[in-house]
Design a protein around this motif. Structure first.
Motif, PDB file in Angstrom:
ATOM      1  N   PHE B  14      -1.850   1.768 -10.748  1.00 39.22           N
ATOM      2  CA  PHE B  14      -1.313   0.518 -11.291  1.00 39.22           C
ATOM      3  C   PHE B  14      -0.307  -0.097 -10.319  1.00 39.22           C
ATOM      4  O   PHE B  14      -0.386  -1.295 -10.004  1.00 39.22           O
ATOM      5  CB  PHE B  14      -0.645   0.797 -12.642  1.00 39.22           C
ATOM      6  CG  PHE B  14       0.167  -0.351 -13.157  1.00 39.22           C
ATOM      7  CD1 PHE B  14      -0.453  -1.492 -13.623  1.00 39.22           C
ATOM      8  CD2 PHE B  14       1.544  -0.287 -13.158  1.00 39.22           C
ATOM      9  CE1 PHE B  14       0.288  -2.559 -14.088  1.00 39.22           C
ATOM     10  CE2 PHE B  14       2.296  -1.346 -13.621  1.00 39.22           C
ATOM     11  CZ  PHE B  14       1.672  -2.489 -14.091  1.00 39.22           C
ATOM     12  N   PHE B  15       0.626   0.722  -9.774  1.00 39.44           N
ATOM     13  CA  PHE B  15       1.626   0.140  -8.882  1.00 39.44           C
ATOM     14  C   PHE B  15       1.003  -0.326  -7.575  1.00 39.44           C
ATOM     15  O   PHE B  15       1.445  -1.302  -6.982  1.00 39.44           O
ATOM     16  CB  PHE B  15       2.756   1.143  -8.629  1.00 39.44           C
ATOM     17  CG  PHE B  15       3.714   1.219  -9.771  1.00 39.44           C
ATOM     18  CD1 PHE B  15       4.452   0.113 -10.134  1.00 39.44           C
ATOM     19  CD2 PHE B  15       3.870   2.381 -10.488  1.00 39.44           C
ATOM     20  CE1 PHE B  15       5.327   0.164 -11.188  1.00 39.44           C
ATOM     21  CE2 PHE B  15       4.742   2.440 -11.554  1.00 39.44           C
ATOM     22  CZ  PHE B  15       5.465   1.333 -11.903  1.00 39.44           C
ATOM     23  N   MET B  16      -0.045   0.371  -7.115  1.00 37.80           N
ATOM     24  CA  MET B  16      -0.720  -0.100  -5.894  1.00 37.80           C
ATOM     25  C   MET B  16      -1.385  -1.449  -6.152  1.00 37.80           C
ATOM     26  O   MET B  16      -1.350  -2.337  -5.302  1.00 37.80           O
ATOM     27  CB  MET B  16      -1.756   0.915  -5.439  1.00 37.80           C
ATOM     28  CG  MET B  16      -1.138   2.188  -4.980  1.00 37.80           C
ATOM     29  SD  MET B  16      -2.287   3.184  -4.087  1.00 37.80           S
ATOM     30  CE  MET B  16      -1.599   3.087  -2.485  1.00 37.80           C
ATOM     31  N   THR B  17      -1.962  -1.613  -7.350  1.00 36.99           N
ATOM     32  CA  THR B  17      -2.555  -2.906  -7.677  1.00 36.99           C
ATOM     33  C   THR B  17      -1.484  -3.991  -7.696  1.00 36.99           C
ATOM     34  O   THR B  17      -1.704  -5.107  -7.193  1.00 36.99           O
ATOM     35  CB  THR B  17      -3.224  -2.830  -9.059  1.00 36.99           C
ATOM     36  OG1 THR B  17      -3.920  -1.608  -9.148  1.00 36.99           O
ATOM     37  CG2 THR B  17      -4.151  -3.978  -9.267  1.00 36.99           C
ATOM     38  N   VAL B  18      -0.305  -3.653  -8.269  1.00 36.00           N
ATOM     39  CA  VAL B  18       0.785  -4.623  -8.297  1.00 36.00           C
ATOM     40  C   VAL B  18       1.174  -5.032  -6.887  1.00 36.00           C
ATOM     41  O   VAL B  18       1.379  -6.219  -6.604  1.00 36.00           O
ATOM     42  CB  VAL B  18       1.997  -4.033  -9.050  1.00 36.00           C
ATOM     43  CG1 VAL B  18       3.241  -4.858  -8.790  1.00 36.00           C
ATOM     44  CG2 VAL B  18       1.726  -3.979 -10.521  1.00 36.00           C
ATOM     45  N   SER B  19       1.259  -4.054  -5.979  1.00 33.15           N
ATOM     46  CA  SER B  19       1.660  -4.396  -4.615  1.00 33.15           C
ATOM     47  C   SER B  19       0.626  -5.293  -3.968  1.00 33.15           C
ATOM     48  O   SER B  19       0.963  -6.239  -3.254  1.00 33.15           O
ATOM     49  CB  SER B  19       1.853  -3.132  -3.794  1.00 33.15           C
ATOM     50  OG  SER B  19       0.630  -2.682  -3.299  1.00 33.15           O
ATOM     51  N   CYS B  20      -0.647  -5.024  -4.252  1.00 32.17           N
ATOM     52  CA  CYS B  20      -1.705  -5.839  -3.644  1.00 32.17           C
ATOM     53  C   CYS B  20      -1.657  -7.264  -4.187  1.00 32.17           C
ATOM     54  O   CYS B  20      -1.707  -8.240  -3.433  1.00 32.17           O
ATOM     55  CB  CYS B  20      -3.048  -5.192  -3.928  1.00 32.17           C
ATOM     56  SG  CYS B  20      -4.291  -5.653  -2.787  1.00 32.17           S
ATOM     57  N   LEU B  21      -1.513  -7.393  -5.528  1.00 36.96           N
ATOM     58  CA  LEU B  21      -1.417  -8.731  -6.120  1.00 36.96           C
ATOM     59  C   LEU B  21      -0.179  -9.458  -5.610  1.00 36.96           C
ATOM     60  O   LEU B  21      -0.218 -10.663  -5.330  1.00 36.96           O
ATOM     61  CB  LEU B  21      -1.355  -8.615  -7.649  1.00 36.96           C
ATOM     62  CG  LEU B  21      -2.671  -8.308  -8.333  1.00 36.96           C
ATOM     63  CD1 LEU B  21      -2.456  -8.155  -9.815  1.00 36.96           C
ATOM     64  CD2 LEU B  21      -3.640  -9.443  -8.065  1.00 36.96           C
ATOM     65  N   GLY B  22       0.940  -8.712  -5.473  1.00 32.43           N
ATOM     66  CA  GLY B  22       2.157  -9.328  -4.972  1.00 32.43           C
ATOM     67  C   GLY B  22       1.981  -9.842  -3.565  1.00 32.43           C
ATOM     68  O   GLY B  22       2.449 -10.937  -3.223  1.00 32.43           O
ATOM     69  N   LEU B  23       1.278  -9.071  -2.747  1.00 34.92           N
ATOM     70  CA  LEU B  23       1.048  -9.524  -1.369  1.00 34.92           C
ATOM     71  C   LEU B  23       0.277 -10.832  -1.361  1.00 34.92           C
ATOM     72  O   LEU B  23       0.477 -11.673  -0.491  1.00 34.92           O
ATOM     73  CB  LEU B  23       0.283  -8.454  -0.612  1.00 34.92           C
ATOM     74  CG  LEU B  23       0.198  -8.667   0.888  1.00 34.92           C
ATOM     75  CD1 LEU B  23       1.529  -8.351   1.503  1.00 34.92           C
ATOM     76  CD2 LEU B  23      -0.862  -7.812   1.503  1.00 34.92           C
ATOM     77  N   ILE B  24      -0.609 -11.022  -2.323  1.00 33.29           N
ATOM     78  CA  ILE B  24      -1.411 -12.237  -2.319  1.00 33.29           C
ATOM     79  C   ILE B  24      -0.687 -13.388  -3.017  1.00 33.29           C
ATOM     80  O   ILE B  24      -0.714 -14.515  -2.555  1.00 33.29           O
ATOM     81  CB  ILE B  24      -2.774 -11.956  -2.985  1.00 33.29           C
ATOM     82  CG1 ILE B  24      -3.570 -11.043  -2.067  1.00 33.29           C
ATOM     83  CG2 ILE B  24      -3.530 -13.229  -3.228  1.00 33.29           C
ATOM     84  CD1 ILE B  24      -4.856 -10.591  -2.653  1.00 33.29           C
TER      85      ILE B  24
END
Lengths: 206, 101, 144, 90
Positions: B14-24
């Motif tokens: 979940f946190f990795m997904t958050v980081s990826c969405l945040g990067l975009i």
């Protein structure tokens, strides 16, 4: 030789230096040998002897990297590993840091997943009261990991920090984390720092 | 034990997904560093803890813990290095409200 | 001369990480025939640790650790070690790199092959280390 | 559990492709560096997951450590190199 037994003050200092250095070497050797055993996973005599040779070589080559001046201009030398000998205080710090990391990440997740992204980025600048280099670095990496802030720059004890929302710098304004780090490394406890807010690069102090 | 490991692994993902969405999604460079410096590190730490639990008490788990410590030290430092380079080359930051206007 | 990294964060972190990286590199070199790795990979990791020192601490301190001339000499020594280890079995009546014929008294068979492979791996690692560090130093001198 | 790990490996691979977007489209050079760092950490996790799938964990952990190390060195090198440039690199 009876005269030699009465040691003068600088000699005492150098003896103390040697003692601390010896602790540093022994500690580094034990740590590296433990790492070697974990990596190797083979406990035959051949591998143990090979490990002893390799670890001794690395300890001999790199011990002075871990044993250096604690303050940028000062004379007192100290080792990274000697500082970490106070591991029970570190054990108290790590769970606190982990909880802070989780809280900060939940905040970032809220900000990122919110449809309108209620962020208001700002630069913070403050001067720390910490004197040792190791504690300054620990504080900087803790800042990056925790309360909605990323440490951008560190020069001579002055931090430049980027925050997503201004109120997430609250921990820094109250100086809570700084005092935690000072407790670990037996550094000076200081007043809560003066924090400047800047909304563009031109407002930063050079 | 398996359930605990699964919980750790899923929260890490979940946190990795958050980081990826945040990067975009986030608007400028300095904000994106938050996604990389924090969420990515926590995601990796949780995932590695979960995998070590799943692996059981063997030497491989200790190796996973060594990677965990390395990531926890190296990731903020690398983020700091890139961020500092951006600051010194004069990259302006994005703000919602200009002061005084 | 390469300058040091002015940020104390990067400097202290590199000081802490470099010994562990070197132990890992030596592990990769010596356990080459049980897993991935071997001389080449371990040499590259070792070279990366020395390059990290050069980048973070600057020329003055890092050149004490591994002077540029010593790096080139190490590279040459590694190649020499590799070649001689290959040649010695030929003198003892075997073929090139035929470790079973190494004239070491007291050990034989698989043990001898193990020692031979280890020496060759160490030679390759020295060679790679010397060449990588040499290329880096040459590039930095050209630039400044 | 194995199927869970398999699904997570595929999901992490999708996340890597998503963060490649920032490397391609990033307006400044530093955004691309940031995307590269993210891909590096996710690639490390993916390597370990692949090790679990093939049940050769010890081998893949060594690979993962090497990958993380070279990733870190690369970030430091690029940070130091682009620090010198005063003008804004595109």
């Amino acid at each position: 030789m009876r005269e030699e037994r009465r040691t003068s003050e600088p000699q005492k200092a150098s003896q103390r230096y040697g003692y601390r250095r010896l602790i540093s070497v022994a500690f580094q050797f034990a740590l590296l040998f433990g790492i070697w055993l974990i990596f190797s996973g083979r406990f035959g005599l051949k591998y143990l002897v090979m490990g002893l040779i390799c670890v001794s070589l690395v300890t001999f080559l790199t011990n002075d990297l871990l044993y250096y001046r604690a303050r940028p201009g000062g004379k007192a030398e100290s080792g990274v590993l000697v500082e970490f000998m106070s591991w029970w205080r570190l054990l108290l710090y790590v769970p606190w840091l982990f909880l802070a990391i989780v809280k900060a990440n939940l905040q970032v997740a809220y900000l990122v997943l919110h449809p309108r992204m209620p962020i208001d980025p700002v630069f913070l600048q403050f001067r720390t009261g910490l004197r040792k280099r190791l504690s300054q670095v620990t504080l900087a990496n803790s800042i990056t990991l925790t309360p909605g802030t990323v440490s951008v720059n560190l020069e001579e004890g002055r931090y430049t920090v980027h925050a997503l929302v201004p109120r997430s710098g609250q921990d820094l304004v109250e100086g809570r984390m700084q005092n935690k780090v000072a407790e670990i490394f037996l550094d000076e406890q200081a007043e809560p720092p003066q924090v400047r807010f800047a909304h563009s690069l031109e407002e930063l102090e050079p | 034990m398996t359930i605990l490991a699964a919980i750790f692994i899923l929260s890490g993902v979940f946190f990795m997904t958050v980081s990826c969405l945040g990067l975009i999604r986030l608007p400028d460079f300095y904000s994106r560093t938050h996604a990389v410096g924090k969420s990515e590190t926590l995601g990796a730490i949780l995932l590695l803890i979960g995998l070590a639990l799943h692996n059981g008490f063997v030497l491989g788990s200790l190796k996973l813990l060594i990677i965990l410590v390395f990531v926890a030290i190296a990731n903020p430092t690398a983020t700091h290095a890139i961020c500092r380079a951006a600051l010194r080359s004069g990259l302006q930051l994005w703000t919602r409200s200009k002061p005084g206007s | 001369m390469i300058t040091r990294y002015e940020s104390p964060i990067v400097e202290v972190v590199c000081r802490v990480i470099v010994p562990f990286v070197q132990v890992f590199a030596l592990y990769v070199i010596t356990h080459g025939h049980y897993g991935p790795g071997g001389g080449f990979q371990g040499g590259v990791i070792l070279a990366a640790s020395f390059l990290l020192l050069r980048l973070c601490l600057g020329g003055e301190l890092a050149h004490q650790k591994l002077p540029p001339r010593l790096a080139i000499a190490l590279g040459a020594f590694g190649v020499l070690l590799y070649g001689l280890t290959g040649l010695v079995p030929m003198m003892a009546g075997g073929q090139y790199l035929d470790y079973g014929h190494l004239p070491i008294p007291g050990v034989s068979g698989a043990e001898l092959r193990y020692v031979g492979i280890l020496i060759v791996e160490i030679g390759i690692a020295f060679g790679v280390l010397g060449i990588m560090v040499g290329i880096f130093d040459n590039l930095v001198e050209r630039q400044s | 559990m194995t199927s869970l790990i398999f699904g997570i490996a595929i999901f992490v691979a999708l996340l890597i492709i998503m963060s490649l977007y920032r490397m391609v489209a990033g307006p400044t050079l530093f955004d691309r560096l940031l995307g590269a760092g993210l891909v590096g950490t996710k690639g490390l996790i993916l390597l370990i997951l692949i090790g679990f799938i093939y049940e050769r964990i010890n081998m893949f952990i060594d690979l993962a450590i090497t990958y993380a190390l070279l990733n870190f060195v690369g970030a430091i090198v690029l940070g130091k190199y682009f620090e010198r440039r005063r003008e804004m690199p595109r």
